[in-house]
Structures are given as C-alpha cells and as structure tokens.
Design an enzyme around this catalytic site. Structure first.
Site, PDB file in Angstrom:
ATOM      1  N   GLY A 211       0.802  -1.216   0.000  1.00 25.72           N
ATOM      2  CA  GLY A 211       0.000   0.000   0.000  1.00 25.72           C
ATOM      3  C   GLY A 211       0.838   1.269   0.000  1.00 25.72           C
TER       4      GLY A 211
ATOM      5  N   HIS B 296       4.790   1.744  -7.895  1.00 30.51           N
ATOM      6  CA  HIS B 296       3.690   0.776  -7.965  1.00 30.51           C
ATOM      7  C   HIS B 296       2.864   0.982  -9.231  1.00 30.51           C
ATOM      8  CE1 HIS B 296       4.298   1.240  -3.477  1.00 30.51           C
ATOM      9  NE2 HIS B 296       4.390  -0.069  -3.606  1.00 30.51           N
TER      10      HIS B 296
ATOM     11  N   LYS C  41      13.783  -2.256  -7.606  1.00 23.49           N
ATOM     12  CA  LYS C  41      14.368  -1.534  -6.473  1.00 23.49           C
ATOM     13  C   LYS C  41      14.736  -2.509  -5.358  1.00 23.49           C
ATOM     14  CE  LYS C  41      11.669   1.091  -3.843  1.00 23.49           C
ATOM     15  NZ  LYS C  41      11.684   0.467  -2.500  1.00 23.49           N
TER      16      LYS C  41
ATOM     17  N   VAL D 204      11.538   3.431 -10.514  1.00 23.91           N
ATOM     18  CA  VAL D 204      11.017   4.743 -10.908  1.00 23.91           C
ATOM     19  C   VAL D 204      11.586   5.769  -9.944  1.00 23.91           C
ATOM     20  CG1 VAL D 204       8.938   6.143 -11.192  1.00 23.91           C
ATOM     21  CG2 VAL D 204       8.908   3.719 -11.832  1.00 23.91           C
TER      22      VAL D 204
ATOM     23  N   SER E  81       7.694   4.133  -0.541  1.00 24.15           N
ATOM     24  CA  SER E  81       6.706   4.542   0.462  1.00 24.15           C
ATOM     25  C   SER E  81       7.414   5.109   1.679  1.00 24.15           C
ATOM     26  CB  SER E  81       5.846   3.345   0.882  1.00 24.15           C
ATOM     27  OG  SER E  81       5.243   2.750  -0.240  1.00 24.15           O
TER      28      SER E  81
END
Lengths: 283, 283
Positions: free
Chosen positions: B31, B37, B148, B175, B185
């Site tokens: 999330g 993502h 990553k 990215v 995140s």
C-alpha cells in the site's frame, strides 16, 4: 494411463485437463504401493474426474542416517497397480528433476517438533516442501493421505490452512494385514521373527482401545500400551503419546480430538516404522 | 473495480475469472502506492485480462525493532490510484485474516543470508511466506515486482523455481523522482534535510555507473560509491556490495550478471531504506 517423468510434461497434461473443466485428485506416494495406497487411489477415483499418483522417493525427508538407499522400489509393479485402480497419470520424476540447487523450502514449527519430529528433525520440512511442490505441479482439487502417518496428515492440513493452498485434504483410514499389522512399504524390512514381533503394535492399539474412555488420564492408557510393547523383546519404543489431534502437543487427559500416536523400532531395521493410530473415543 | 477483504471473497472472484478463461496478473504491494507501484500496475494491465493488486502491510516481514506501526497507510488514495490505473480488484485483508495462529512458513537459505538479510534476519522469510499465500489466493499467471528491491526479486524468482510455482515473475525498473531519488513509500519518513541528504544514493549510483566496466575489480566501484555516501553526514551505510545477480553472493570482479546493491540509513528514521540498484554494464 500415462506416465510422466518431468514437471513440464505433468503440468502440460494437468493444464489440458483443467481447460476441459475436469477435477483433479492427487495421491502423493513414495512408491512400492500396497493396499493402503490402493485405498487412497480408490477414494480418489470415486471423488475426481482425473486421478494423479505421484511416485517419488523424496530424498529431502530422509535424515543422514535413515533408509533413503534401502527404501524399497518397484516402479513396474506400481504402474500395474495404478493402472488396475484406474489412475490417469503416474508422475515419477528423478531427484534431479525435482531438486536443482534448492534454496527455498516450506516448513512448520510446533507440530513438527514433537513425536517423530524429535528423532527425525528434518523430516517434516522435507515432507512440507515436496508436498508443496507436488501441489504446484499437479494443481489438485483434492489430495489423499493415510491416517497411519497421523502427524504428517495434521501437518499437511495445517500447512494448507496457513499457506492458503486451494486443496482439500482427505485423510483415509489405516489398512491392516489380516493379523493386524498396518500396511507399510517398510514392512518389507522385517524378517519372519520381526514380522511376528511387530504385531505388538496392533496389540497395543487394541489394548489402548479397551482401556480408553473420555475423561481418563492419558497416563492410564499409555501405561497399558507400553506394557504390551515392552513385553516384546525385539521392540524398542521411540514414543507412545497422547496428543491434541490438531496441535500434536501432549495432553494429560483423554478428551475429545486426541490422538494416541506411537513409533516403535522392530529389530535392527534402519529408520523408524511409524505406526500412528487415530483412536476414536468410545461412543 | 472491486475491493475484497477476505481470502474467500478473493478466491471466489478469481475462480470465476479463471472459469471464463481470463489471465490474471498480480501486483503485491504494502500500500501507500506511488509511481513505482503505478508502473507495475501499468505493465500488469498491458499483459493480463485481469489485474489484481494486493494492499497489505505484512507484519511477518518486519523485525521487532522495525517500522511496522509507523509504516505509512492511505487505503483511500490507494483505491483511487488503482481505479485510475484500471485494476479490477484490490485485495486488502487485515492481519487477522491472513494469519491465524500460523505455524507453516516458506523460507529460503543462502540468498537471504546476505545484504539486507544480515540486518533483517526474519524479513525474507516473511516475504516468501506472504507472497506464497498471495500466489495461492490470487492464482496469478504473472506477478510484478520492482527491481528496487533487487534481493527480494532474486529471492522470489528462486522460490518460484524451487517450489514449482506456476507463476511468471516480471521485474520492473526503478522509478525515480525528478532529482534522482528512487520512489519509495518510506521516503515519507524523511524531513526536508534528510530528503536532500538521501540524494547521495542516486549520486552514488551515478558515480558507480561512471567507473563501472566489465572486468574491473568490484572494490574499485565500491570505493567510489562509498566515498559519495560517506561525504553526506546524515547517511550511514548498512552495506554497498557487488554480488552475483542470481545467488546474491559477493563477487570480487564486475562481470556479467552482477548486481550492485546498497542499503543506507538516512537521519534517524526507523528501519532501513533499501535503495537497491541493478547496474547494467556499459554496452
């Protein structure tokens, strides 16, 4: 009936069957099939469109001093039995097909630390890993295991729940010889004298069933069962234990959902003959 | 787009899609979705009939002193992003739905002992277990992971091979923000000063790319990269390492299929920001 030796060939057949909307049942075995396996295949045949039997002596579930090399094999006889029982496929890979520099594994704690796990510390890790692999290869709707290996069955049920495998596990009753000995591929290790001595196991089970009752102390049952086995000079008890049927942890009193499990060495055989017995409580 | 909270509801949808012959792509996430993502979801959308995004902060991959509680969450924003990206389903379970007295687990040796595995000894066991569960629940044809987390990607590829999961693993490029910081995140933990300091990572990558060449000593590259990071007072190197891209074991020379991986703490943040970077060799 078809025979496959590779993961790819097996998967290809399974995918075709799935595309045709067929349900798949899997009977995982280490071969040298006997009436116990036959009962699993029979049940599987009744409940599924397609019956897959895997026939693979899995090296990773044998400890360094166990009977991997000696484990009996007879693939031709296995094929004949499977054909007769109406199986659609035997998957019979070589170890190199199943394990190529393996690093990943499936394991389970708590349930694998007791009973057979004490003397066979890597056994259930090997079992969980190979069963996971077979589930991924054969993609069964249902898979069939014998209640003889009661700890294995409890572990596989828990593994399926914990890891969300989409497989229904079906446990099937122990099949016994006419004189009471549970059918097992490893019975072939026994000479005539040991074969007779091994009957102390089913005698102990019978004695246990006579004395067991809801609400009694576990020790009362175990004492009687141990006495039967210890009267047999060729037998050496690994353990006899009353455990919770889900967690495999020892319980002090016989209540609902207990399992009386035992493993006993007979003579000088390599490895351990595990003669687990689920004891239904008296109605 | 549908949202499910339970395994059963998710499985039911997946089975319906499978019956309709649709292919399923899975993007497993914790999330707090960002452009990284989004790139996974975009790729998944291109390659599959159905796009499933799992959105679950998996407690079992956090160590006792890590940032499980602090880990950022914003499910509403995640839903909006997934909807916009054309996902068909977000699976968003609570921890109690995923773990009920868990005993079984999936783990991996060798690949998980190095790099991030050294400071995060239970991390990859948690990752392997939850990814296995998600594979069993969503039954994807393909699953998408970011490069990553290069060690995680290598581990999942190896797990899939070793355990015969019938899933194709797709790795997608890092990215980055306009100034070079890889999207993560956990970047939300950084204050302004730390955010600036974190740029030493992409500077180190750039410096590494300048000096790297086929056949050079690993130490030559690492020395330059460490110098860039050590010049930044708020940065503390966990590791910078040149490893074999398949086995994650350190290699002394930069040859084909190496990975230069690093993890660096910035400021006083809880946990570790792993900024792995695959370094393609100069053509």
């Amino acid at each position: 009936m078809q025979v496959t030796k590779t993961v790819e060939a097996t998967r290809s057949l399974v995918k075709q069957w799935k595309r045709e909307g067929k349900t798949i049942g899997l009977v995982p075995t280490m071969g040298f099939l006997h009436e116990g396996h036959a009962s699993l295949i029979r049940k599987c045949r009744e409940e599924n469109d397609i019956v897959v039997v895997s026939d693979f002596v899995n090296p990773t579930q044998f400890g360094p001093n166990e009977d991997l090399e000696a484990y009996p094999r007879d693939f031709e006889r296995d094929c004949a039995l499977c054909e007769k029982m109406g199986a659609d496929l035997i998957f019979n890979p070589q170890p190199e097909e199943m394990y190529q520099d393996p690093c990943a594994y499936v394991s389970i704690h708590t349930l694998s630390d007791t009973l057979c796990g004490k003397t066979r510390p890597i056994h259930f890790k090997g079992v969980c890993t190979v069963v996971s692999k077979l589930f991924h290869i054969a993609a069964p709707d249902k898979a069939y295991f014998g209640q003889k290996d009661a700890q294995q069955l409890a572990i596989i049920r828990k593994m399926v729940r914990d890891l969300n495998f989409d497989v229904e596990i079906v446990g099937c009753p122990i099949v016994r010889e006419a004189d009471g000995l549970a059918k097992s591929s490893r019975n072939t290790y026994l000479n005539d004298e040991e074969r007779k001595a091994a009957l102390c196991l089913s005698r102990a089970v019978k004695r246990g069933q006579e004395v067991i009752r809801t609400g009694c102390e576990s020790e009362a049952v175990l004492k009687e069962m141990r006495a039967v086995i210890e009267a047999e000079p060729l037998a050496r008890v690994d353990y006899v234990s009353v455990v919770d049927a889900l967690t495999m942890q020892p319980v002090e009193r016989v209540e609902k959902d207990v399992l009386v499990a035992m493993a006993v060495y007979i003579g000088v055989i390599i490895g351990c003959i595990a003669q687990y017995t689920v004891m239904p409580l008296a109605a």
